[in-house]
Motif scaffolding. Sequence first.
Motif: not given
Lengths: 714, 273
Positions: B154, B192, B194
């Motif tokens: 992403p 991570m 987010c």
Amino acid sequence: MFGRFSSAARTLTRASTSRVFVPPPQVVVGAKFFSSTPPPVDTITVTVDGSPVEIPKGSTVLHACETAGVEIPRFCYHQRLSIAGNCRMCLVEVEKAPKPVASCAMPAMPNMNIKTTTPLVKKAREGVMEFLLANHPLDCPICDQGGECDLQDQAMVFGSDRGRFVETKRGVEDKELGPLVKTVMTRCIHCTRCVRFAKEVAGVEDLGTTGRGRDTEIGTYVSKLFRSEMSGNVIDLCPVGALTSKPYAFTARSWELKKTESVDVSDALGSNILVDTKGTEVMRITPRLNEEINEEWISDKARFQYDGLKRQRIDVPMAKAAGGLAAVSWEEAFEKIAEAVSKASKDEIKGIAGKLADAESIVAMKDLLNRLGSGNHMCEGFPTLGADIRSSYLMNSSIVGVEDADAILLVGTNPRVEAPVLNARLRRACLSTGATVANVGSPLNLTFPVEELGMGAATLKELDAQSHPFFKTMKEAANPMIVVGAGLVGREDGLALLQTLHSLAEKTGVVGEGWNGFNMLHDSAGRVAGLDLGFLPSESAKKAAAKVVFLLNSDDFDEADVPADAFVVYVGSHGDKGATRADVILPGAAYTEKSSTYVNTEGRPQRTKAAVAPIGQARDDWTIVRALSEVLGASLPYDDLNAVRARLAEVAPHMERTTEVEPSTWLNGSTYAHIPAGTTSDAPFTSSVANFYMTDAVSRASVTMAKCTSTKLT
Amino acid sequence: MAIRRSMFHCAQLIRKSALASSSVPQTASTALKVQSAAVPIFQQRRWYADILNQHRDTPTNNSALAFEFTEKNMPKVNEIISHYPSNYKQSAVIPLLDLAQQQGNGHLTVQAMNKVAEMLEIAPMRVYEVATFYTMFNRTPVGKYHVMVCGTTPCMIRGSREIEAALAAHWGIKKGQTTPDGMFTLGEMECMGCCVNAPQITIADYTKGADGYTYNYYEDLTPESAIKIVDQLKKGETPKVGSQIRETCEPVGGLTTLLEPPPGPYCRDLSQA
Ligand code: SF4
Ligand code: FES
Ligand code: FES
């Protein structure tokens, strides 16, 4: 063990082809319950490939398959190590399970339907094999494991002739583990057997798995040698060629070797070994399974001292001449001896049996001396021990019995260097059943916690006087045990100390109904046979000054036992201390070259087998004594091995029943009753073995053992 | 066959770039050499392991040295150990290694690992295994700020590669290296968690020891805002933590759905049931 492993793989090949002809379903009962009594209630029934099989509750699926006679391929699983379940080679199909299961780690459940022959299983195993081979180098032609490699064998069954992995194989740094174990770490398949062995059996947690994923490595992280007296066993455990023997590297291929089943003589355990030979040379030594002694481990000395068999050998008879020793003929040598013997009278003729002396030669030597009228014979290193009662000098609990003990008192011994394989059992007793181990003597590092009670006789007296807290621990233990080392028995005050120990044993219940925990741990293979055969000086002989001394494999004799003006005859295989002192040297065969009887510290007679012919003019030691007897005019009445063994059985009947342990009676309190209490010295108790790697003539001649000594941590 | 081969080639390139994105700092010699797409697979160059999983003694990192937790950190050590039953003391290995790393300004030395092993009464090898397994333990020194760019899909789609390139160009270093002034190490970290505010970077701040240690996320970045953040840090200022363009992770342009209260049916009134 190599043999066992690869034969497992071979039966696997056979099994997988013959499995087409599956016999009609029948209940296969696990070997454990193979008796006329009905199986105990806590068994379950599972189905393996259509046949019902009964197994103890709590067994794994792999065990179920084995009980049913179905071989399961494996790499990480090993019956003597904890289960890791990380190689995935043992995948099988279990009905209703969503995916193949790792049989080594999966507990079997009642009525489980296990299938090992389905296309799913085949595909799963082939997949695992393909992954294992992805990073495994194609170096079988230059790999010492070739021919006895689990990966090679199993790849023959499950491997494809081509892989889909087109990228470069990874590189891994080789690790320096010391002079014994050679590493080629690109070959490692991360089964972690070596890591588990180091942690669980050897008790030296130096090996580990560093990194993750494709960068996983087996090693020590910081540069460090693998410091264990049993390190060589990782060579057998490693299913691939990642860990191989350094001294054996590139010297032979496994299929060229002739295997001879024999017995190790480097310590008093009598570990069972296979001597692998090529032509006239011993190429390597590997362990042989014996559940009652060494399981499938051997110490590094037993495994690697074999190069000592080729060095420092005495191959011709020799006699002292002007300017040193010179080769002579047997006749000349015998004549010189006859001349010396003729000048000596009865007890002035003496025999000393050394660490490697076998029972046949000891009995021949004893008969010869007796025929010459002498009762002057002794085992080196045991100035005072009496041998009237077998139980007073044996490991009465047996080696296996050590694991039943719950309070263990070590006295003047260091089992880690005197008998590493036994130490592994002590470790197991301590860590898995929670036995308390305490020590009287120089502090020990045994790879498990040991309570240090004190240094010497004072502590023993305290224990005997019941004023030491450990007395209570022993008294309350169900199976208390005392292990007395050769270091203690070899002391001047040994007898007095043994008296105290017997008294302590009596008070704490070390010997009781169905349990005898009074154990003597000898430090050499020849000792118990010598004691069994009564190779101890007669009363009159104790006072005699020897004029002629026969050193029978004796290299660690006490100087005081060999008077400076005595005529010394050395019968043995190596040019060591004994030969240096000798006037006449008669070349004997080494333990790999003769078929002879050794009695281990439990009192178990075992026989070595000749793997190669004796070198040069060397002969079996007993035949030398026999030939000599003729020249000395005291001909011994046996001409062949059977006859000498019959004589052995006459003197010590148990010698005939090899591999069995004869139970010996314990004379409560009376063993030392006739001996007046002696005085003891304050010198601390120490082990009789200062350097594990060099204890007898063979290991002292070995270059490998010398290298180990120089890298030893002291 | 040609198609098959090129497919493999793609897979290989993806794999290689994933490998190149290790968070552990690399020295120039061990850094992965990514080949150009034009080289056919049969002529590819050798692969080098990107992480060294063996210890190499250096003057400041070797077993002969002693390591002690500072007096200030000792209460923390005891606190951590107290979380676990005394017979499972070894469970404290990860938090203790983390603390040792913070105390060591982001560098977990072998002497620190030995100390942790001693405190937890386990063999040092067991600690080495843990320390080498987790890439967040830095076994080579890092700068005062350890800047880790997210390398997972992403963030990558949303431009993390560009951020990495911008930072590298800004400092004139490569991934895995530290700026000459010892301020920043450029590293990489995988997702991570987010991703909703992708792309993001994480900065471990070792300037204030274990007490002032922070491990902050800076989200919704562009190459420019990323550079702004690290420059602020360099000047000793405190950049905004979290998203740079919104409060938390609400839609950037305001709500677009669920604008009115839900129409029901609502939960049953259980007292009536
Ligand atoms: S070195 Fe051998 S025994 Fe050890 S993990 Fe690798 S393959 Fe297994
Ligand atoms: S043998 Fe079962 S996973 Fe390795
Ligand atoms: S992909 Fe970057 S945080 Fe998830």
